[in-house]
Write a protein that holds these residues in place. Structure first.
Motif, PDB file in Angstrom:
ATOM      1  N   ARG A  65     -19.202  29.474  62.648  1.00  0.00           N
ATOM      2  CA  ARG A  65     -19.433  28.177  62.634  1.00  0.00           C
ATOM      3  C   ARG A  65     -18.707  27.381  61.312  1.00  0.00           C
ATOM      4  O   ARG A  65     -18.704  26.268  61.520  1.00  0.00           O
ATOM      5  CB  ARG A  65     -20.991  27.892  62.488  1.00  0.00           C
ATOM      6  CG  ARG A  65     -21.961  28.224  63.569  1.00  0.00           C
ATOM      7  CD  ARG A  65     -23.053  28.194  63.723  1.00  0.00           C
ATOM      8  NE  ARG A  65     -23.817  26.779  63.010  1.00  0.00           N
ATOM      9  CZ  ARG A  65     -24.918  26.645  62.425  1.00  0.00           C
ATOM     10  NH1 ARG A  65     -25.864  27.706  62.311  1.00  0.00           N
ATOM     11  NH2 ARG A  65     -25.373  25.353  62.199  1.00  0.00           N
ATOM     12  N   ASP A 125     -19.460  26.919  58.667  1.00  0.00           N
ATOM     13  CA  ASP A 125     -20.385  25.881  57.998  1.00  0.00           C
ATOM     14  C   ASP A 125     -21.128  26.247  56.611  1.00  0.00           C
ATOM     15  O   ASP A 125     -22.051  27.041  56.764  1.00  0.00           O
ATOM     16  CB  ASP A 125     -21.603  25.645  59.029  1.00  0.00           C
ATOM     17  CG  ASP A 125     -22.465  24.420  58.592  1.00  0.00           C
ATOM     18  OD1 ASP A 125     -22.240  23.698  57.278  1.00  0.00           O
ATOM     19  OD2 ASP A 125     -23.397  24.334  59.267  1.00  0.00           O
ATOM     20  N   ASN A 168     -22.837  24.681  54.746  1.00  0.00           N
ATOM     21  CA  ASN A 168     -24.024  24.226  54.265  1.00  0.00           C
ATOM     22  C   ASN A 168     -25.064  25.130  54.928  1.00  0.00           C
ATOM     23  O   ASN A 168     -26.047  25.257  54.404  1.00  0.00           O
ATOM     24  CB  ASN A 168     -24.299  22.667  54.590  1.00  0.00           C
ATOM     25  CG  ASN A 168     -23.476  21.774  53.562  1.00  0.00           C
ATOM     26  OD1 ASN A 168     -23.604  22.402  52.493  1.00  0.00           O
ATOM     27  ND2 ASN A 168     -23.194  20.918  53.875  1.00  0.00           N
ATOM     28  N   SER A 169     -25.068  25.745  55.902  1.00  0.00           N
ATOM     29  CA  SER A 169     -26.090  26.187  56.946  1.00  0.00           C
ATOM     30  C   SER A 169     -26.008  27.619  56.067  1.00  0.00           C
ATOM     31  O   SER A 169     -27.161  28.219  56.002  1.00  0.00           O
ATOM     32  CB  SER A 169     -25.767  26.523  58.098  1.00  0.00           C
ATOM     33  OG  SER A 169     -24.537  27.202  58.371  1.00  0.00           O
TER      34      SER A 169
END
Ligand code: RAT
Ligand code: ZN
Length: 420
Positions: free
Chosen positions: A112, A114, A116-117
């Motif tokens: 992803r 990502d 932050n996740s």
């Protein structure tokens, strides 16, 4: 002789991999700390991303002045590194791939892209839970810390006392004492030791008292130092006086090995802080002389330069009081691990410790050991295959025995300790 109607034995690499999955590791050198030491134990994504190995790689791309990066909060530094090394480029270096292996092993979806996740996932964890999971997944029985009797934060913790986690063993790091004695004289006096710059008898006794205090307090498995390439181990040199007149006699009295990490040139680029160190060739002749002159001392030695590796193996053939260990720092990359392990297997058989993790962040245990195991399955597998081709069948129990030795057993034997 193999008969057609017998089931085919799995390839030897598979047998090594199976045995490896059942072998617990004693990690003999890390920069991790007992969880009871609080924030000294680093873990989590921002620590992983700001590892100094990655800081050095980021500055290959960054266009900003060093100080603009180092004044930022850790979280912001991590974002810059993530962006540069993982988003703008593919993370193929060993340290970058390490982050990916680690996150994957923790069950996170790196695809992803990502950050932050990933952060959110870490924020929901407790350190206790994390230590548990990482030790289990890396299959570690214990990790040896690097404990400094010159670090005020550590001193305060040890003096106050805490209940120790048996998975975190200790090692007493004495770099300032050996390398810059004059700069610690004042500190030692403040701590109640009657020492002078001159290494007179009284001072030597006091320094030995200091070492006894710390050995009693932390119960180290060994003492250790990292040495620059040009450090002289000559008995009459000023460089080596603390080593030969204080540290080695102390180690001998206590029956403790002395670990030398040879060949680091500190701060070739001081702007990079911890990431600014480099390497140089060390004199393995000097190590040989040390082993010869101090036959009652035990030396654990790792070397940072590729050029030193062959000689270190040969030296180890000559001195039973010399135990080579680990693929240290810049040698902890797959191509050199394969090469160094092969040299050691071919010259020393199984009488060494092929790896330590040097993890500074708890989570790094996952990738450092996984990547090392990938190499070990192939290098050791190849050695067993060659042996079988020569007519010596290798049994599964024998493989397990050998791996136990390589992953901690030989180190403990060498150190005169029983298996833990
Ligand atoms: O590998 C590292 O993280 C280095 O910064 C050093 O700490 C090295 O391992 C050492 O112990 O001096
Ligand atoms: Zn280290």
């Amino acid at each position: 002789m193999k008969f057609k109607n017998l089931p085919e034995e799995p390839p030897v690499e598979t047998r090594v991999a199976n045995a490896l999955s059942q072998t617990q590791i004693l990690d003999i050198h890390t920069h991790l700390y007992d969880p009871a030491m609080g924030k000294m134990l680093l873990w989590g994504i921002d620590e992983l991303l700001t590892y100094h190995y990655l800081v050095a790689e980021s500055f290959r791309f960054f266009k900003m002045p060093y100080k603009d990066f180092f004044v930022l909060e850790k979280k912001q530094q991590a974002e810059l590194i993530w962006n540069e090394l993982f988003i703008k480029h593919s993370p193929i270096s060993e340290s970058c791939r390490g982050v990916i292996t680690t996150l994957n092993m923790l069950g996170l979806d790196v695809n992803r892209r990502d950050l932050n996740s990933v952060r959110k996932w870490f924020a929901q964890r407790t350190v206790e839970q994390h230590v548990e999971e990482v030790f289990e997944s890396a299959n570690l029985s214990a990790a040896v810390m690097t404990n400094s009797p010159f670090d005020p934060e550590e001193i305060a913790l040890w003096k106050k006392g805490f209940s120790r986690d048996s998975r975190f063993l200790s090692a007493l790091r004495v770099d300032p004492l050996v390398l810059e004695y004059n700069s610690v004289v004042g500190f030692l006096c403040q701590q109640g030791y009657d020492v002078r710059s001159d290494l007179d008898q009284k001072t030597r006794n006091e320094l030995i008292r200091f070492l006894h205090f710390w050995a009693d307090t932390i119960q180290p498995l060994y003492l250790m130092v990292s040495l620059p390439p040009d450090f002289s181990l000559d008995l009459d040199s000023e460089d080596s006086s603390i080593l030969t007149q204080v540290v080695l006699p102390f180690c001998k009295t206590r029956g403790l090995p002395f670990a030398i990490m040879a060949g680091v040139t500190r701060s070739v680029n001081p702007h990079l802080g911890l990431a600014g160190d480099s390497l140089g060739c060390f004199s393995i002749e000097a190590i040989e002389k040390l082993c010869r002159t101090f036959p009652d001392n035990k030396f654990l030695v790792t070397a940072l330069s590729r050029e030193n590796q062959h000689h270190l193996c040969v030296a180890s053939r000559k001195f039973p009081n010399l135990h080579p260990f680990g693929c240290w720092w810049f040698t902890n990359i797959p191509s050199l691990i394969d090469e160094i392990s092969n040299l050691r297997f071919e010259l020393l058989g199984l009488s060494f410790t092929p790896q330590h993790s040097d993890a500074r962040v708890l989570d790094q245990l996952l990738y450092k050991w996984t990547h090392f195991k990938e190499s070990l399955i192939l290098t050791l597998g190849e050695k067993y295959s060659a042996l079988e081709a020569s007519g010596w069948d290798v049994g599964d129990e024998e493989i397990k025995r050998d791996l136990k030795g390589l992953l901690g057993g030989e180190f403990l034997q060498f150190s005169g300790r029983s298996l833990i």
